[in-house]
Design a protein around this motif. Structure first.
Motif, PDB file in Angstrom:
ATOM      1  N   GLU A 351     -21.516  15.513 -21.734  1.00  0.00           N
ATOM      2  CA  GLU A 351     -21.287  15.527 -23.173  1.00  0.00           C
ATOM      3  C   GLU A 351     -20.125  14.592 -23.505  1.00  0.00           C
ATOM      4  OE1 GLU A 351     -19.873  19.186 -24.960  1.00  0.00           O
ATOM      5  OE2 GLU A 351     -19.410  19.969 -22.968  1.00  0.00           O
ATOM      6  N   VAL A 352     -20.224  13.979 -24.663  1.00  0.00           N
ATOM      7  CA  VAL A 352     -19.167  13.125 -25.185  1.00  0.00           C
ATOM      8  C   VAL A 352     -18.822  13.670 -26.562  1.00  0.00           C
ATOM      9  CG1 VAL A 352     -18.505  10.791 -25.874  1.00  0.00           C
ATOM     10  CG2 VAL A 352     -19.980  11.130 -23.873  1.00  0.00           C
ATOM     11  N   ASP A 353     -17.546  13.957 -26.775  1.00  0.00           N
ATOM     12  CA  ASP A 353     -17.135  14.699 -27.965  1.00  0.00           C
ATOM     13  C   ASP A 353     -17.512  14.005 -29.267  1.00  0.00           C
ATOM     14  OD1 ASP A 353     -16.005  16.773 -26.458  1.00  0.00           O
ATOM     15  OD2 ASP A 353     -14.123  15.662 -26.233  1.00  0.00           O
ATOM     16  N   LEU A 354     -17.285  12.696 -29.341  1.00  0.00           N
ATOM     17  CA  LEU A 354     -17.564  11.956 -30.564  1.00  0.00           C
ATOM     18  C   LEU A 354     -18.240  10.627 -30.223  1.00  0.00           C
ATOM     19  CD1 LEU A 354     -14.111  12.395 -32.363  1.00  0.00           C
ATOM     20  CD2 LEU A 354     -16.201  13.674 -32.859  1.00  0.00           C
ATOM     21  N   ILE A 355     -19.287  10.331 -30.942  1.00  0.00           N
ATOM     22  CA  ILE A 355     -19.959   9.044 -30.856  1.00  0.00           C
ATOM     23  C   ILE A 355     -19.839   8.399 -32.231  1.00  0.00           C
ATOM     24  CG2 ILE A 355     -22.148   7.849 -30.561  1.00  0.00           C
ATOM     25  CD1 ILE A 355     -21.256   8.911 -27.946  1.00  0.00           C
ATOM     26  N   VAL A 356     -19.193   7.239 -32.303  1.00  0.00           N
ATOM     27  CA  VAL A 356     -19.101   6.515 -33.565  1.00  0.00           C
ATOM     28  C   VAL A 356     -20.057   5.338 -33.479  1.00  0.00           C
ATOM     29  CG1 VAL A 356     -17.612   5.325 -35.204  1.00  0.00           C
ATOM     30  CG2 VAL A 356     -16.679   7.191 -33.814  1.00  0.00           C
ATOM     31  N   GLN A 357     -21.071   5.367 -34.317  1.00  0.00           N
ATOM     32  CA  GLN A 357     -22.095   4.321 -34.293  1.00  0.00           C
ATOM     33  C   GLN A 357     -21.796   3.274 -35.346  1.00  0.00           C
ATOM     34  OE1 GLN A 357     -26.082   5.745 -34.109  1.00  0.00           O
ATOM     35  NE2 GLN A 357     -26.993   3.723 -34.259  1.00  0.00           N
ATOM     36  N   HIS A 358     -21.679   2.035 -34.897  1.00  0.00           N
ATOM     37  CA  HIS A 358     -21.427   0.906 -35.780  1.00  0.00           C
ATOM     38  C   HIS A 358     -22.702   0.548 -36.527  1.00  0.00           C
ATOM     39  CE1 HIS A 358     -20.411  -3.341 -36.803  1.00  0.00           C
ATOM     40  NE2 HIS A 358     -19.193  -2.847 -36.903  1.00  0.00           N
ATOM     41  N   ALA A 359     -22.542  -0.147 -37.650  1.00  0.00           N
ATOM     42  CA  ALA A 359     -23.706  -0.525 -38.455  1.00  0.00           C
ATOM     43  C   ALA A 359     -24.727  -1.302 -37.638  1.00  0.00           C
ATOM     44  CB  ALA A 359     -23.261  -1.341 -39.668  1.00  0.00           C
ATOM     45  N   GLY A 360     -24.283  -2.036 -36.627  1.00  0.00           N
ATOM     46  CA  GLY A 360     -25.204  -2.816 -35.796  1.00  0.00           C
ATOM     47  C   GLY A 360     -25.924  -2.004 -34.743  1.00  0.00           C
ATOM     48  N   GLY A 361     -25.594  -0.719 -34.603  1.00  0.00           N
ATOM     49  CA  GLY A 361     -26.278   0.142 -33.659  1.00  0.00           C
ATOM     50  C   GLY A 361     -25.505   0.427 -32.387  1.00  0.00           C
ATOM     51  N   ARG A 362     -24.514  -0.429 -32.051  1.00  0.00           N
ATOM     52  CA  ARG A 362     -23.696  -0.158 -30.862  1.00  0.00           C
ATOM     53  C   ARG A 362     -22.722   0.982 -31.164  1.00  0.00           C
ATOM     54  NH1 ARG A 362     -20.559  -4.974 -29.094  1.00  0.00           N
ATOM     55  NH2 ARG A 362     -20.639  -4.079 -26.993  1.00  0.00           N
ATOM     56  N   VAL A 363     -22.164   1.585 -30.103  1.00  0.00           N
ATOM     57  CA  VAL A 363     -21.386   2.807 -30.308  1.00  0.00           C
ATOM     58  C   VAL A 363     -20.033   2.760 -29.600  1.00  0.00           C
ATOM     59  CG1 VAL A 363     -23.488   4.182 -30.550  1.00  0.00           C
ATOM     60  CG2 VAL A 363     -22.355   4.037 -28.309  1.00  0.00           C
ATOM     61  N   LEU A 364     -19.141   3.586 -30.113  1.00  0.00           N
ATOM     62  CA  LEU A 364     -17.843   3.857 -29.505  1.00  0.00           C
ATOM     63  C   LEU A 364     -17.891   5.290 -28.996  1.00  0.00           C
ATOM     64  CD1 LEU A 364     -14.934   2.476 -29.362  1.00  0.00           C
ATOM     65  CD2 LEU A 364     -14.394   3.827 -31.381  1.00  0.00           C
ATOM     66  N   GLY A 365     -17.601   5.484 -27.718  1.00  0.00           N
ATOM     67  CA  GLY A 365     -17.579   6.828 -27.151  1.00  0.00           C
ATOM     68  C   GLY A 365     -16.161   7.357 -27.114  1.00  0.00           C
ATOM     69  N   ILE A 366     -15.957   8.585 -27.621  1.00  0.00           N
ATOM     70  CA  ILE A 366     -14.610   9.175 -27.704  1.00  0.00           C
ATOM     71  C   ILE A 366     -14.610  10.566 -27.095  1.00  0.00           C
ATOM     72  CG2 ILE A 366     -12.782   9.951 -29.263  1.00  0.00           C
ATOM     73  CD1 ILE A 366     -13.696   7.887 -31.289  1.00  0.00           C
ATOM     74  N   GLU A 367     -13.698  10.779 -26.160  1.00  0.00           N
ATOM     75  CA  GLU A 367     -13.425  12.117 -25.642  1.00  0.00           C
ATOM     76  C   GLU A 367     -12.094  12.598 -26.216  1.00  0.00           C
ATOM     77  OE1 GLU A 367     -15.682  13.901 -24.370  1.00  0.00           O
ATOM     78  OE2 GLU A 367     -15.726  13.699 -22.190  1.00  0.00           O
ATOM     79  N   VAL A 368     -11.973  13.901 -26.395  1.00  0.00           N
ATOM     80  CA  VAL A 368     -10.762  14.494 -26.961  1.00  0.00           C
ATOM     81  C   VAL A 368     -10.121  15.381 -25.900  1.00  0.00           C
ATOM     82  CG1 VAL A 368      -9.807  15.919 -28.797  1.00  0.00           C
ATOM     83  CG2 VAL A 368     -11.764  14.438 -29.271  1.00  0.00           C
ATOM     84  N   LYS A 369      -8.816  15.197 -25.701  1.00  0.00           N
ATOM     85  CA  LYS A 369      -8.100  15.925 -24.651  1.00  0.00           C
ATOM     86  C   LYS A 369      -6.800  16.478 -25.212  1.00  0.00           C
ATOM     87  CE  LYS A 369      -6.997  16.966 -20.270  1.00  0.00           C
ATOM     88  NZ  LYS A 369      -7.739  17.959 -19.475  1.00  0.00           N
ATOM     89  N   LEU A 370      -6.670  17.792 -25.241  1.00  0.00           N
ATOM     90  CA  LEU A 370      -5.422  18.412 -25.686  1.00  0.00           C
ATOM     91  C   LEU A 370      -4.471  18.485 -24.496  1.00  0.00           C
ATOM     92  CD1 LEU A 370      -3.807  19.786 -27.950  1.00  0.00           C
ATOM     93  CD2 LEU A 370      -4.738  21.963 -27.164  1.00  0.00           C
ATOM     94  N   ALA A 371      -3.794  17.378 -24.228  1.00  0.00           N
ATOM     95  CA  ALA A 371      -2.852  17.293 -23.117  1.00  0.00           C
ATOM     96  C   ALA A 371      -1.977  16.078 -23.342  1.00  0.00           C
ATOM     97  CB  ALA A 371      -3.593  17.184 -21.784  1.00  0.00           C
TER      98      ALA A 371
END
Length: 422
Positions: A351-371
């Protein structure tokens, strides 16, 4: 008079409003819709006032005769005004003439969708960058554009983030003393149950059950728990449980009031991945509402983090931190014309916490860590995603509660939440 503080949404409004004949700013009560819209209005029609509703009911053409831009505030109090604005647009109202602010129309109100005439824009509670507690050094829009520069440091620590979780992103509430703030948030929730639900056409026969359901939903923050499990948690020991249709009505009413901000599952544009989960990840409009529903103030959240044996408390701070991250990323992503979702495989292995999809279809993968540090284990799902989708992954990022923004040797960017901005 309090000086207006610009919102992230203002940049999009600067660009779009002069060219759009009508737009709507929607979102939950108290997020600042009216304050933002008023900055741009030459005339204001406040439909929370009965006299204003009577005037429009008698003579809808008043809207077109007022000097523009015209702000129609609390439009849902007189849903017919939506169609009046639509007809004015069809009749040739000038660009930039109408701004509507409010929430959805009550259940049963018959209105045109507004598609092609009234452009919707969402306003959320204040993102972290909008709270003016730190100067961001890493831009989400720049990351989406492929910028590799990641640097900066912040003085914010865990206690500061806990304060921001409980302070809320409601502009009129967050600056109050902590006890007054808690009272205001409780009153906000009471108003939702006792007034706003009935006004939306959802009478509440058992307010205590609705409050319990809201608390169970808050406990499911940042999870994909099913609505049946949320209902079971809310009504444990209750023989006369509400029907499933009743709890679905709860969800519909909260959605119409913009008090739910669920993360949808990511649906890839290309066939890189299969067997992805289809459940949304649950978030209320603001993590402070979830904290109040659970009876957790800043001190209680910190005690839980420091070693409480209560598992539910021990995990809720991480969930609420992830909620604060998601609230902020939503705001920044929409400013960059991106969409936010989450990724989870059906077998829960990845699992990946957040996926930000750009208008062109490519994505930024973001994990969140409370540390305050990021270990190799914290990046494994990002590496898995990179292996699976290759160049369609613009970048991989871990957002954490530490001090420095930097790029790891494995090319994963590490960014403190306080340093991320639009």
């Amino acid at each position: 008079m309090v000086e207006y503080r610009r919102r992230v949404l203002d940049d999009a409004l600067d660009e779009l409003q002069p060219h759009l004949r009508a737009l709507s700013i929607h979102g939950p009560k108290g997020v600042g819709k009216t304050a933002t819209a008023t900055q741009r209005a030459a005339s204001v029609v406040d439909l929370s006032l009965p006299a204003q509703r009577e005037i429009l009911s008698a003579d809808p053409s008043v809207l077109s005769r007022l000097p523009g831009p015209v702000l129609v505030d609390e439009w849902q109090r007189f849903p017919e005004v939506w169609d009046q604005v639509r007809r004015a647009v069809d009749s040739g109202s000038p660009p930039g003439h109408f701004i509507l602010a409010g929430s959805s129309a009550p259940r049963g109100a018959v209105i045109h969708s507004g598609a092609g005439r009234i452009v919707p824009m969402r306003m959320r509670p204040l993102s972290l960058a909008e709270r003016d507690i730190e100067t961001p050094t890493v831009s989400l829009s720049a990351l989406l554009a492929g910028d590799r520069d990641v640097d900066g440091s912040t003085r914010l620590r865990l206690t500061d983030y806990v304060e921001e979780i409980t302070a809320s992103g409601f502009p009129a509430i967050r600056g109050l003393p902590s006890r007054v703030r808690r009272a205001e948030l409780d009153a906000y929730l009471d108003n939702v149950v006792e007034r706003e639900f009935p006004e939306q056409g959802y009478p509440v026969r058992r307010p205590a059950v609705l409050r319990a359901w809201l608390a169970a939903y808050a406990a499911a923050t940042s999870t994909t728990a099913t609505y049946s499990k949320i209902l079971d948690a809310a009504t444990a020991g209750l023989a006369n449980k509400p029907a499933k249709e009743t709890t679905l009505a709860y969800r519909d009413a909260l959605s119409s009031l913009w008090l739910l901000d669920d993360l949808p599952p990511w649906i890839p544009g290309h066939n890189h991945l299969d067997r992805l989960g289809q459940s949304a990840r649950h978030h209320l409009a603001d993590p402070a509402l979830a904290a109040r529903l659970l009876g957790l103030d800043a001190a209680a959240l910190l005690r839980a983090e420091q070693g409480s044996t209560n598992l539910s408390e021990g995990t809720i701070l991480g969930a609420l931190f992830e909620h604060l991250v998601a609230l902020s990323v939503h705001t920044y992503a929409e400013a960059a014309e991106g969409r936010v979702s989450h990724l989870r495989t059906r077998n829960n292995i990845h699992e990946v916490d957040l996926i930000v999809q750009h208008a062109g279809g490519r994505v930024l993968g973001i994990e969140v860590k409370l540390a305050d540090r990021v270990e190799d284990a914290d990046t494994k799902h990002l590496h898995w995603l990179r292996d699976r989708i290759g160049e369609d992954l613009i970048d991989a990022v871990v957002i954490y509660a530490g001090e420095h923004a930097y790029r790891r040797r494995d090319d994963v960017a590490v960014v403190p939440l306080a340093l991320l901005g639009p």
